[in-house]
Design an enzyme around this catalytic site. Structure first.
Site, PDB file in Angstrom:
ATOM      1  N   LYS A 139       1.316   4.306  -2.782  1.00  0.00           N
ATOM      2  CA  LYS A 139       0.969   5.756  -2.806  1.00  0.00           C
ATOM      3  C   LYS A 139       2.137   6.424  -3.028  1.00  0.00           C
ATOM      4  O   LYS A 139       1.935   7.671  -3.418  1.00  0.00           O
ATOM      5  CB  LYS A 139       0.391   5.906  -1.242  1.00  0.00           C
TER       6      LYS A 139
ATOM      7  N   TYR B 160       0.783  -1.140   0.080  1.00  0.00           N
ATOM      8  CA  TYR B 160      -0.113   0.101   0.183  1.00  0.00           C
ATOM      9  C   TYR B 160       0.893   1.211   0.038  1.00  0.00           C
ATOM     10  O   TYR B 160       0.587   2.153  -0.674  1.00  0.00           O
ATOM     11  CB  TYR B 160      -0.964  -0.047   1.269  1.00  0.00           C
TER      12      TYR B 160
HETATM   13  P1  NAP Z   1     -13.259   3.103   1.256  1.00  0.00           P
HETATM   14  O1  NAP Z   1     -14.281   3.463   2.111  1.00  0.00           O
HETATM   15  O2  NAP Z   1     -12.976   1.676   1.446  1.00  0.00           O
HETATM   16  O3  NAP Z   1     -13.267   3.402  -0.018  1.00  0.00           O
HETATM   17  C1  NAP Z   1     -12.530   3.046  -1.268  1.00  0.00           C
HETATM   18  C2  NAP Z   1     -13.142   3.142  -2.509  1.00  0.00           C
HETATM   19  O4  NAP Z   1     -12.508   2.624  -3.470  1.00  0.00           O
HETATM   20  C3  NAP Z   1     -14.594   2.555  -2.668  1.00  0.00           C
HETATM   21  O5  NAP Z   1     -15.486   3.399  -3.154  1.00  0.00           O
HETATM   22  C4  NAP Z   1     -14.336   1.412  -3.487  1.00  0.00           C
HETATM   23  O6  NAP Z   1     -15.368   1.227  -4.342  1.00  0.00           O
HETATM   24  C5  NAP Z   1     -13.321   2.039  -4.540  1.00  0.00           C
HETATM   25  N1  NAP Z   1     -12.524   1.036  -5.215  1.00  0.00           N
HETATM   26  C6  NAP Z   1     -11.735  -0.202  -4.717  1.00  0.00           C
HETATM   27  N2  NAP Z   1     -11.372  -0.764  -5.700  1.00  0.00           N
HETATM   28  C7  NAP Z   1     -11.593  -0.235  -6.890  1.00  0.00           C
HETATM   29  C8  NAP Z   1     -11.496  -0.427  -8.151  1.00  0.00           C
HETATM   30  N3  NAP Z   1     -10.762  -1.490  -8.651  1.00  0.00           N
HETATM   31  N4  NAP Z   1     -12.053   0.250  -9.060  1.00  0.00           N
HETATM   32  C9  NAP Z   1     -12.884   1.223  -8.772  1.00  0.00           C
HETATM   33  N5  NAP Z   1     -13.114   1.519  -7.447  1.00  0.00           N
HETATM   34  C10 NAP Z   1     -12.516   0.986  -6.651  1.00  0.00           C
HETATM   35  O7  NAP Z   1     -11.741   3.815   1.854  1.00  0.00           O
HETATM   36  P2  NAP Z   1     -11.290   5.297   1.788  1.00  0.00           P
HETATM   37  O8  NAP Z   1     -10.752   5.603   3.042  1.00  0.00           O
HETATM   38  O9  NAP Z   1     -12.379   6.432   1.590  1.00  0.00           O
HETATM   39  O10 NAP Z   1     -10.261   5.410   0.748  1.00  0.00           O
HETATM   40  C11 NAP Z   1     -10.429   6.556  -0.650  1.00  0.00           C
HETATM   41  C12 NAP Z   1      -8.888   6.753  -0.856  1.00  0.00           C
HETATM   42  O11 NAP Z   1      -8.505   7.425   0.220  1.00  0.00           O
HETATM   43  C13 NAP Z   1      -8.085   5.460  -0.951  1.00  0.00           C
HETATM   44  O12 NAP Z   1      -7.256   5.658  -2.193  1.00  0.00           O
HETATM   45  C14 NAP Z   1      -7.199   5.380   0.090  1.00  0.00           C
HETATM   46  O13 NAP Z   1      -6.158   4.757  -0.031  1.00  0.00           O
HETATM   47  C15 NAP Z   1      -7.148   6.872   0.510  1.00  0.00           C
HETATM   48  N6  NAP Z   1      -6.850   7.151   1.924  1.00  0.00           N
HETATM   49  C16 NAP Z   1      -7.519   7.075   2.923  1.00  0.00           C
HETATM   50  C17 NAP Z   1      -7.130   7.164   4.204  1.00  0.00           C
HETATM   51  C18 NAP Z   1      -7.984   6.741   5.444  1.00  0.00           C
HETATM   52  O14 NAP Z   1      -7.470   6.897   6.595  1.00  0.00           O
HETATM   53  N7  NAP Z   1      -9.266   6.352   5.115  1.00  0.00           N
HETATM   54  C19 NAP Z   1      -6.089   7.791   4.339  1.00  0.00           C
HETATM   55  C20 NAP Z   1      -5.145   8.142   3.297  1.00  0.00           C
HETATM   56  C21 NAP Z   1      -5.534   7.796   2.066  1.00  0.00           C
HETATM   57  P3  NAP Z   1     -16.064  -0.126  -4.941  1.00  0.00           P
HETATM   58  O15 NAP Z   1     -15.753  -1.315  -3.934  1.00  0.00           O
HETATM   59  O16 NAP Z   1     -17.444  -0.221  -5.047  1.00  0.00           O
HETATM   60  O17 NAP Z   1     -15.240  -0.251  -6.164  1.00  0.00           O
END
Ligand code: NAP
Length: 250
Positions: A161, A157
């Site tokens: 990133k 991961y």
């Molecule tokens: P989340 O609630 O699990 O959302 C992840 C999203 O990505 C879901 O809508 C999922 O939708 C989509 N996704 C996953 N695989 C996919 C694929 N192959 N094609 C299209 N869509 C896909 O997590 P989140 O925290 O909101 O994460 C959003 C972004 O923020 C990610 O890139 C994550 O790495 C980043 N981020 C999060 C945090 C944190 O602490 N939450 C911190 C830093 C960065 P489907 O499963 O419906 O496809």
């Protein structure tokens, strides 16, 4: 405090909009006047969000690990709203696992969605922005503080990133003369479906206790910089990374 921007007239495509941050970004951009194409694999969730937002939203099933899906997703967004001038490459999975134990397929899947998928999304956006001479193209890619911090248990991961941050800088350079700005946001930890289980465990609670403010962030901590980067006001900002982490890495 509610931060606002004038995004009226903009058409945004947001990947990973079926959950967590992406769903939040969809609501936020729409509330600030943009038309929003909401992309992810779970169409039922996108339909529900688009229904909540209204006529200025469209639900688009797409898997960012498959280029054909991305191309079809942009086609659908253009059919609904016209040329896309704003993209949030946000789709991602956690790719958790100790390096010595992680199956090869999981490493590949993490890189395919988080890194390859983000690059393919951004380049499809740029190809179309260039072909259609879209002014003030804006691409924002969601990276993570793990791009910069050693992150045991998140080797694939964190590598994905870090790749997003550097790919964004290179793409920013490639497309600068076309008026397409590419920037990254590197959020700290925010409770969403990606990490919910972890932060309910004892080690997860200890991790929160080690943060200077002893808390997780809220999604709206990203709102101001995200809106700015999507707006015309960000004309002179490209190839930049915004670490927004509530001091978690201090
Ligand atoms: P989340 O609630 O699990 O959302 C992840 C999203 O990505 C879901 O809508 C999922 O939708 C989509 N996704 C996953 N695989 C996919 C694929 N192959 N094609 C299209 N869509 C896909 O997590 P989140 O925290 O909101 O994460 C959003 C972004 O923020 C990610 O890139 C994550 O790495 C980043 N981020 C999060 C945090 C944190 O602490 N939450 C911190 C830093 C960065 P489907 O499963 O419906 O496809």
């Amino acid at each position: 405090m509610i931060i606002t921007a004038d995004l009226s007239g903009r058409t945004a495509l947001i990947t990973g909009a079926s959950s967590g941050l992406g769903a939040h970004f969809g609501r936020l951009l729409a509330a600030n006047g943009a038309r929003v194409a909401l992309g992810a694999r779970r169409k039922d969730r996108l339909d529900a969000l688009a229904g909540e937002i209204g006529d200025q939203a469209a639900a688009i099933a797409m898997d960012v690990a498959r280029e054909a899906d991305i191309v079809a997703g942009f086609d659908a967004a253009e059919a609904a709203f016209g040329p896309v001038d704003t993209v949030i490459a946000n789709a991602g999975i956690d790719g958790a696992g100790m390096a010595t134990e992680m199956p090869e397929e999981e490493i590949e899947r993490t890189l395919a969605i988080n890194l390859k998928g983000a690059i393919l999304t951004a380049r499809e956006a740029a190809k179309r922005m260039i072909a259609r001479a879209v002014p003030n193209g804006r691409i924002v890619m969601i990276a993570s503080i793990t791009a910069f911090e050693p992150s045991p248990g998140l080797v694939a991961y964190s590598a994905s990133k870090a790749g997003v941050v550097q790919a964004a800088r290179s793409m920013a350079r490639e497309w600068a003369r076309h008026g397409i700005n590419v920037n990254t946001i590197s959020p700290g930890y925010i409770r969403t479906a990606i990490n919910d289980d972890w932060f309910d465990t004892e080690p997860g609670r200890k991790q929160i206790a080690r943060f200077p403010k002893r808390r997780l962030m809220e999604p709206d901590g990203l709102d101001g910089p995200l809106l700015f980067l999507c707006s015309d006001a960000a004309e002179f900002v490209t190839g930049a990374d915004f670490v927004l982490d509530d001091g978690q890495t201090l």
